[in-house]
Write an enzyme that holds these catalytic residues in place. Structure first.
Site, PDB file in Angstrom:
ATOM      1  N   TYR A  66      -3.388   0.511 -16.083  1.00  0.00           N
ATOM      2  CA  TYR A  66      -2.258   1.385 -15.327  1.00  0.00           C
ATOM      3  C   TYR A  66      -1.164   0.404 -14.770  1.00  0.00           C
ATOM      4  O   TYR A  66       0.112   0.717 -14.741  1.00  0.00           O
ATOM      5  CB  TYR A  66      -2.966   2.139 -14.394  1.00  0.00           C
ATOM      6  N   LYS A 112       4.754   7.002 -17.131  1.00  0.00           N
ATOM      7  CA  LYS A 112       3.856   7.758 -17.217  1.00  0.00           C
ATOM      8  C   LYS A 112       4.184   8.960 -18.229  1.00  0.00           C
ATOM      9  O   LYS A 112       3.346   9.531 -18.773  1.00  0.00           O
ATOM     10  CB  LYS A 112       3.563   8.547 -15.836  1.00  0.00           C
ATOM     11  N   TYR A 118       8.087  13.956  -7.948  1.00  0.00           N
ATOM     12  CA  TYR A 118       7.159  13.735  -6.831  1.00  0.00           C
ATOM     13  C   TYR A 118       7.383  14.943  -5.858  1.00  0.00           C
ATOM     14  O   TYR A 118       7.716  15.996  -6.367  1.00  0.00           O
ATOM     15  CB  TYR A 118       6.839  12.681  -6.311  1.00  0.00           C
ATOM     16  N   VAL A 135       9.542   3.821  -9.005  1.00  0.00           N
ATOM     17  CA  VAL A 135       9.810   3.034  -7.780  1.00  0.00           C
ATOM     18  C   VAL A 135      10.361   1.713  -8.197  1.00  0.00           C
ATOM     19  O   VAL A 135      11.128   1.040  -7.139  1.00  0.00           O
ATOM     20  CB  VAL A 135       8.611   2.522  -6.887  1.00  0.00           C
ATOM     21  N   SER A 188       6.748   4.148 -12.716  1.00  0.00           N
ATOM     22  CA  SER A 188       6.325   5.682 -13.191  1.00  0.00           C
ATOM     23  C   SER A 188       6.952   6.244 -14.099  1.00  0.00           C
ATOM     24  O   SER A 188       6.356   7.374 -14.736  1.00  0.00           O
ATOM     25  CB  SER A 188       6.322   6.562 -12.023  1.00  0.00           C
TER      26      SER A 188
HETATM   27  N1  GLN Z   1       2.797   1.400  -9.877  1.00  0.00           N
HETATM   28  C1  GLN Z   1       3.518   2.414  -8.839  1.00  0.00           C
HETATM   29  C2  GLN Z   1       2.157   3.053  -8.115  1.00  0.00           C
HETATM   30  O1  GLN Z   1       1.284   2.874  -8.517  1.00  0.00           O
HETATM   31  C3  GLN Z   1       4.022   3.623  -9.587  1.00  0.00           C
HETATM   32  C4  GLN Z   1       4.588   4.345  -8.646  1.00  0.00           C
HETATM   33  C5  GLN Z   1       5.865   5.008  -8.628  1.00  0.00           C
HETATM   34  O2  GLN Z   1       6.460   4.478  -9.590  1.00  0.00           O
HETATM   35  N2  GLN Z   1       6.319   6.308  -8.215  1.00  0.00           N
HETATM   36  O3  GLN Z   1       2.308   2.788  -6.915  1.00  0.00           O
END
Ligand code: GLN
Length: 304
Positions: free
Chosen positions: A188, A66, A240, A258, A63
């Site tokens: 994505y 992003k 988050y 993650v 993430s």
């Molecule tokens: N690619 C991961 C997902 O879509 C990204 C989530 C994350 O890093 N929190 O679940």
């Protein structure tokens, strides 16, 4: 400020947190990483670099990507982006579907999965070779040609990607995904699967610590106003449903993934990237948060 001494101290003092978290395994390829890895790299706006631990081992940024895709979308569309994505913390897990129905397919912010999928959809409108262009953008910021998207990780996420597919289809039913769901998901998963080490990541985020201008390349990556806005969003939503707790403990605009990475910005001073793959229940690096708490507590350096 003795950054080197500080990094070594927080690394040492958080060793007791090894083994307390859990590596993400809902993306099977991520579950194979060595859980004990830990490293921190800090790049300053005046060109210095301080490191400790596993700072040159590439890991899956997930993430954290992003932030790069949002920066690219803001460059393309500016405030138009906010017609399709909100700016409020969600208070829900990053992959939750719960708010989307009530809120008519408009995700709360660009850092939860729904929001990031909309940003990916926007990039498909503007970038003819989107993954290459995202990678090119990051390589230039990091000053490194070796940054890649790990196809094995992307495919592994695709195989288990039902939740993200559900989010994308659901938003498409409201008209907030415009391209084919498969194309959006493919891009994505590929940008989430980008691998970088802490040093490259700290360098790539340095423009956010210097008013949008990259201190090494000299390029104005984003206007200072958009830079302020991006940092603000990281502060309110970058971790988050743990963003409030994290702001309370650490006080730096930050983004997690993650894969176990966290990048933090102190405007005017530095960008710090760390990696510790064992996660807490919110999907954020457990030891990483402890280390950042100690770092800002000992140094007194935070935006507050
Ligand atoms: N690619 C991961 C997902 O879509 C990204 C989530 C994350 O890093 N929190 O679940």
């Amino acid at each position: 400020m003795d950054y080197q001494g500080l990094l070594e101290r927080v690394c040492h003092e958080t060793e007791a947190f090894r083994g307390k978290g859990k590596v993400a395994d809902y993306i099977p390829a991520l579950g194979r990483v060595d859980p004990g890895r830990f490293g921190i790299a800090l790049a300053t706006v005046d060109g210095s670099l301080y490191t400790t631990g596993d700072v040159d081992k590439p890991f899956s940024i997930q993430s954290i990507s992003k932030v790069f895709t949002l920066a690219l979308a803001l460059k393309q569309e500016g405030d138009q982006v906010w017609k399709r994505v909100g700016k409020e913390p969600s208070g829900h897990p990053f992959n939750s579907l719960a708010q989307l129905e009530v809120e008519q397919g408009v995700p709360r912010n660009p850092f939860i999965n729904g929001g990031a999928l909309v940003i990916t959809d926007i990039l498909l409108d503007h970038l003819p070779r989107p993954l290459e262009e995202i990678l090119g953008f990051i390589r230039e910021l990091a000053g490194s040609d070796s940054i890649i998207s790990d196809e094995e990780v992307a495919l592994s996420e695709e195989e288990k990607g039902d939740r993200n597919a559900a989010l994308a289809h659901f938003m498409k039913s409201f008209g907030n995904i415009r391209h084919g769901v498969d194309d959006v998901l493919k891009l994505y998963f590929s940008h989430c699967a980008i691998t970088m080490d802490c040093i490259s990541l700290a360098r790539a985020f340095l423009f956010l610590a210097d008013g949008g201008r990259h201190p090494v390349t000299g390029e104005q990556v984003l206007t200072s106003s958009l830079t302020k806005r991006l940092n603000s969003l990281m502060m309110t939503s970058g971790l988050y449903n743990e963003s409030g707790e994290f702001a309370y403990r650490v006080g730096l605009p930050s983004k997690s993934g993650v894969g176990g990475g966290i990048v933090s910005i102190l405007p005017g001073h530095f960008s710090l990237a760390l990696w510790g793959p064992e996660l807490n229940a919110c999907g954020n690096s457990l030891r990483g948060i402890e280390a950042l708490d100690l770092f800002t507590t000992y140094s007194g350096l935070s935006v507050f």
